[in-house]
Design a protein around this motif. Sequence first.
Motif, PDB file in Angstrom:
ATOM      1  N   GLY A 188       8.011  26.359 -47.854  1.00 12.32           N
ATOM      2  CA  GLY A 188       7.270  25.801 -48.971  1.00 12.32           C
ATOM      3  C   GLY A 188       8.117  24.869 -49.801  1.00 12.32           C
ATOM      4  N   VAL A 189       7.534  23.750 -50.199  1.00 14.87           N
ATOM      5  CA  VAL A 189       8.183  22.801 -51.096  1.00 14.87           C
ATOM      6  C   VAL A 189       7.161  22.430 -52.162  1.00 14.87           C
ATOM      7  N   THR A 190       7.604  21.743 -53.167  1.00 15.17           N
ATOM      8  CA  THR A 190       6.687  21.321 -54.241  1.00 15.17           C
ATOM      9  C   THR A 190       6.450  19.818 -54.183  1.00 15.17           C
ATOM     10  N   HIS A 191       5.216  19.436 -54.505  1.00 13.40           N
ATOM     11  CA  HIS A 191       4.853  18.034 -54.700  1.00 13.40           C
ATOM     12  C   HIS A 191       4.929  17.192 -53.424  1.00 13.40           C
ATOM     13  N   LEU A 192       4.730  17.804 -52.243  1.00 17.58           N
ATOM     14  CA  LEU A 192       4.632  17.001 -51.033  1.00 17.58           C
ATOM     15  C   LEU A 192       3.214  16.438 -50.965  1.00 17.58           C
ATOM     16  N   SER A 193       3.088  15.127 -50.972  1.00 13.76           N
ATOM     17  CA  SER A 193       1.781  14.482 -50.918  1.00 13.76           C
ATOM     18  C   SER A 193       1.894  13.252 -50.031  1.00 13.76           C
ATOM     19  N   LEU A 194       1.262  13.312 -48.873  1.00 15.59           N
ATOM     20  CA  LEU A 194       1.334  12.226 -47.903  1.00 15.59           C
ATOM     21  C   LEU A 194       0.082  11.370 -47.998  1.00 15.59           C
ATOM     22  N   SER A 195       0.271  10.081 -48.029  1.00 16.17           N
ATOM     23  CA  SER A 195      -0.856   9.151 -48.116  1.00 16.17           C
ATOM     24  C   SER A 195      -1.501   8.990 -46.741  1.00 16.17           C
ATOM     25  N   ASN A 196      -2.833   9.046 -46.689  1.00 17.01           N
ATOM     26  CA  ASN A 196      -3.531   8.822 -45.429  1.00 17.01           C
ATOM     27  C   ASN A 196      -3.469   7.365 -44.996  1.00 17.01           C
ATOM     28  N   SER A 197      -3.272   6.472 -45.918  1.00 14.82           N
ATOM     29  CA  SER A 197      -3.239   5.047 -45.585  1.00 14.82           C
ATOM     30  C   SER A 197      -1.893   4.609 -45.038  1.00 14.82           C
ATOM     31  N   GLY A 198      -0.831   5.378 -45.303  1.00 10.20           N
ATOM     32  CA  GLY A 198       0.466   5.027 -44.733  1.00 10.20           C
ATOM     33  C   GLY A 198       1.620   5.343 -45.661  1.00 10.20           C
ATOM     34  N   GLU A 199       2.755   5.597 -45.088  1.00  7.73           N
ATOM     35  CA  GLU A 199       3.971   5.926 -45.823  1.00  7.73           C
ATOM     36  C   GLU A 199       5.184   5.472 -45.020  1.00  7.73           C
ATOM     37  N   ARG A 200       6.304   5.351 -45.716  1.00  8.39           N
ATOM     38  CA  ARG A 200       7.619   5.353 -45.072  1.00  8.39           C
ATOM     39  C   ARG A 200       8.349   6.578 -45.594  1.00  8.39           C
ATOM     40  N   LEU A 201       8.568   7.550 -44.722  1.00  8.27           N
ATOM     41  CA  LEU A 201       9.267   8.778 -45.092  1.00  8.27           C
ATOM     42  C   LEU A 201      10.754   8.614 -44.807  1.00  8.27           C
ATOM     43  N   ARG A 202      11.562   9.115 -45.729  1.00  8.20           N
ATOM     44  CA  ARG A 202      13.016   9.029 -45.570  1.00  8.20           C
ATOM     45  C   ARG A 202      13.617  10.421 -45.682  1.00  8.20           C
ATOM     46  N   LEU A 203      14.452  10.772 -44.729  1.00 10.66           N
ATOM     47  CA  LEU A 203      15.210  12.015 -44.779  1.00 10.66           C
ATOM     48  C   LEU A 203      16.629  11.666 -45.202  1.00 10.66           C
TER      49      LEU A 203
END
Length: 536
Positions: A106-121
């Motif tokens: 579990g994490v807080t405030h994870l919200s992925l956009s359906n229209s698109g994202e660039r995720l960075r680790l």
Amino acid sequence: MPVVHNLAVVAVLVLSLSAMPAGVAAADAPAATSSADAAIRAAVPNPVADGDAGEFVVIRASPGGNWTLDDGEDVVAVPSNRSASTVAVSDDPAAARNITDAPVVGVTHLSLSNSGERLRLRRNGTVVDTLDYRDAPEGQRLVRADTGTEWRPVGFSPRDVHTHGRATVTGFVLPDSPATPVATLRSARERILLAGYTFTSERVADALIAAERRGVTVRVLVDGDPVGGRSARGAATLDRIANAGVEVAVIGGPRARFNFHHPKYAVVDDRALVMTENWKPAGVGGRSSRGWGVVVDSSAVAADLAGLFRIDTGWTDAIPWTRFRRGKRFDPVPPANGTYPSNTEPMTATATDIQVFTAPGNAESALVGVIDGATERVDVIQPSIGRRDGPLLDATIRAAERGAEVRILLSGAWYAVEENAALVDWLNRIAERRGLPLSARVAEPRGRFEKIHAKGVVADDVVVVGSLNWNANAATQNREVAVAVRSERLATYFREVFEADWKQGIDRTTWIVAAGALAALVLALVVARKTIRFER
């Protein structure tokens, strides 16, 4: 249940600058030290749930260290005290656990956009990997594969082609030998795992109930929503076997991994029965369809298909029939009828190897490989071929370009004849113009059977039998199963059947087009829509 270990593909995708969204600086690209030990493996931004509950990102990152995941706006801290290196992070762990087998943290405030994202680790503030996506389809998972990123249905993992050694194989054709598949089911002593598209055969139902009563483990998996809907007769047949204690499930609902669950196979003890025909009178009942089938006496092939059956029954879209049918009404449809002569007896041969093809995943490319490997002859029998630029038809034309003699036989059923006649004419014109040893015909059964439903290939000494239609969607969106059997004797058997059907075919098709159009107009007025789609 299919596991998500396939998400942990070893390769790490390093995105080029040309693939980056506008305004993204080169400094945001993955660090040169990025490796498979730290990567974003997958993302589900758009689950089939209200408010996208359960969306998650799968990462591989060693425990310990200061790991964060961000989309340029919000930053999510990845817990450092987790026990697994590959985890799914979600702000709704309970919902995420319903759609992944990866350990969920579990994490807080994870919200992925359906229209698109660039995720960075990032680790200690340094970007070690990125993942881009746009326009996330509902119920799909973005995964990293060897060829890049691709969307797959949640719960689906493609399989490799599996090759098995020598085995005894019995070949048969329908409607000539309807006793062969039923007798195979009746011989079960330990298990029957039956997978299909539709199920209405009373004879098959009787065999399954009898097996259940003598202590055989019997399980059935069919499609939940076949084209045109399920008939009252089909629903009653499933009710009957379920009430007798057979475990019946259907694949369907909003989380369905496939457009259609379309295979036609059964695992019977240590044998595998693989056909082109549905579990209904028009298929295995000795009526209507020209079909091909094989019984493979191999514990390895049986175990292979049993494993596939476990995968396909183990996800959330495999719904018990008794629950799925609640509140549903089914329309009456008359059964197929008619009798046809038995001209071809089954034949048993020794195969040097057997390959199991499945779709989505490997079936189309594997079959292309079989055709590409032929040097002398390729015979293709199909209900129809939906596209002229498909990989399978291209491979068949290439075989003719190499000098192999190629024949393509398509169904003369009234609902497909106009399209098939046009394709036959196109292929024959290509062959004539380019001087290729290729010819195509529309079958004219003349009382020996009603229509072609077989999906078969004989390429030199390899026979391919299964459920894979040569249309635009079957290989990529349906669950399909086929086997490629290498046996000169079996190839001769099916080629002789093909030859007999071929001689009844017609390659000058002008009158067929007119007759088919007229038949379609007349029958469409008197036949329910549910009864006119046989090609599946």
